[in-house]
Design an enzyme around this catalytic site. Sequence first.
Site, short mmCIF file in Angstrom:
data_model
loop_
_atom_site.label_atom_id
_atom_site.label_comp_id
_atom_site.label_asym_id
_atom_site.label_seq_id
_atom_site.Cartn_x
_atom_site.Cartn_y
_atom_site.Cartn_z
N MET A 30 33.57 12.38 -51.96
CA MET A 30 35.00 12.44 -51.66
C MET A 30 35.72 11.19 -52.18
O MET A 30 36.86 10.93 -51.80
CB MET A 30 35.24 12.60 -50.15
CG MET A 30 34.79 13.94 -49.62
SD MET A 30 35.66 14.49 -48.13
CE MET A 30 35.33 13.13 -47.01
N HIS A 37 27.21 5.44 -52.92
CA HIS A 37 27.48 6.50 -53.90
C HIS A 37 26.84 6.18 -55.25
O HIS A 37 26.32 7.08 -55.93
CB HIS A 37 28.99 6.67 -54.09
CG HIS A 37 29.72 7.14 -52.89
ND1 HIS A 37 30.57 6.34 -52.16
CD2 HIS A 37 29.74 8.35 -52.27
CE1 HIS A 37 31.09 7.03 -51.16
NE2 HIS A 37 30.59 8.25 -51.20
N ARG A 148 21.31 10.58 -47.21
CA ARG A 148 20.70 10.89 -45.92
C ARG A 148 21.48 10.33 -44.75
O ARG A 148 21.19 10.68 -43.60
CB ARG A 148 19.26 10.37 -45.89
CG ARG A 148 18.31 11.22 -46.71
CD ARG A 148 16.87 10.77 -46.57
NE ARG A 148 16.42 10.81 -45.18
CZ ARG A 148 15.22 10.41 -44.79
NH1 ARG A 148 14.36 9.93 -45.67
NH2 ARG A 148 14.87 10.47 -43.52
N LYS A 149 22.46 9.49 -45.00
CA LYS A 149 23.31 9.06 -43.88
C LYS A 149 23.95 10.27 -43.22
O LYS A 149 24.06 10.34 -42.00
CB LYS A 149 24.39 8.09 -44.35
CG LYS A 149 25.31 7.63 -43.20
CD LYS A 149 26.41 6.71 -43.68
CE LYS A 149 27.51 7.46 -44.39
NZ LYS A 149 28.32 8.31 -43.43
N SER A 185 29.78 3.25 -45.78
CA SER A 185 30.63 4.42 -45.59
C SER A 185 32.02 4.07 -46.07
O SER A 185 32.48 2.93 -45.89
CB SER A 185 30.68 4.81 -44.11
OG SER A 185 31.71 5.76 -43.87
N ARG A 187 34.59 4.98 -44.70
CA ARG A 187 35.39 4.75 -43.49
C ARG A 187 35.20 3.35 -42.93
O ARG A 187 35.96 2.94 -42.04
CB ARG A 187 35.06 5.80 -42.44
CG ARG A 187 35.58 7.20 -42.80
CD ARG A 187 35.32 8.21 -41.68
NE ARG A 187 36.03 9.45 -41.92
CZ ARG A 187 35.50 10.54 -42.48
NH1 ARG A 187 34.24 10.50 -42.90
NH2 ARG A 187 36.22 11.63 -42.64
#
Length: 296
Positions: A30, A37, A148-149, A185, A187
């Site tokens: 995303m 990533h 896998r997170k 992340s 976020r």
Amino acid sequence: MEFWRHPGDLRVACDRARAGGSRVGLVPTMGALHAGHLALIAEARRRTDFVAVTIFVNPTQFGAGEDLARYPRTLERDLAACAEAGADGVFAPDVAAMYPPGEETRVRVGATAGPLCGVHRPAHFEGVATVVTKLLSLAGPCVAVFGRKDYQQLQVIRRLVADLFLPVEIVGATTVREPDGLAMSSRNAYLSPEQRRAARAIPLALAGACRAFARGERRAAALLEPARARLAAAATSIDYVDLADPESLAIWSDSAAIGERALLAVAVRVGTTRLIDNVVLGEDAPPVAEPSEEAS
């Protein structure tokens, strides 16, 4: 590196790569890319000859009141990162390209999507399954790589691929962590410095359970209660701290005696930011050292 905006362009590029004898790899994201990533891209690069990265903030996997509008969008920076990581092309469609007027089909998911995040985000995995099915259909990869997170997402996609007889290998890549153990992340960018410090309780809680399991503890309550207490002291709220079967994701009760492998999955809110993480007990190393170990 190629850049595609239209679904047909992704299909043509991947068809061309296959016609030239290349194995195609797909890395769906995303955006707001970080080192986690980039590790997915590296894994796809290792396994295939032509790597396509997708960047799409998928609206159908966000529920009411979630962070769809707020989710970070950093396309120019992401394109540079993909090029440096060795991607052969990036597909970054707009919403209308992926969900054109009149489209109405959704992929219904089953029991794997029900527990854990499925309880708190009831439409989430239907949205994930739908967009991933579209991307796999367009790219036709030999391999698709996911982190896998997002363990439940990974299992939902594996179930989807098996049930629909899709000819693609789904690879789960190891979670990449910050130096203090927090899972990377997009976020994490929402967190204030104080919240960022509080979030360290997540890997510490998981690490404590890993060590107890390694010492032979198999009582679910004895593994869960210290983790829940640690997270309750640091997080604003807890969505879940659960033990589950690593394959089916069936939840084990607190009174259960678990086997030689178990998924410990957590979802907490630090401030307004929802963070998830997990370890597979009996398989994964502790994600971080205890503070006393770091000092020694």
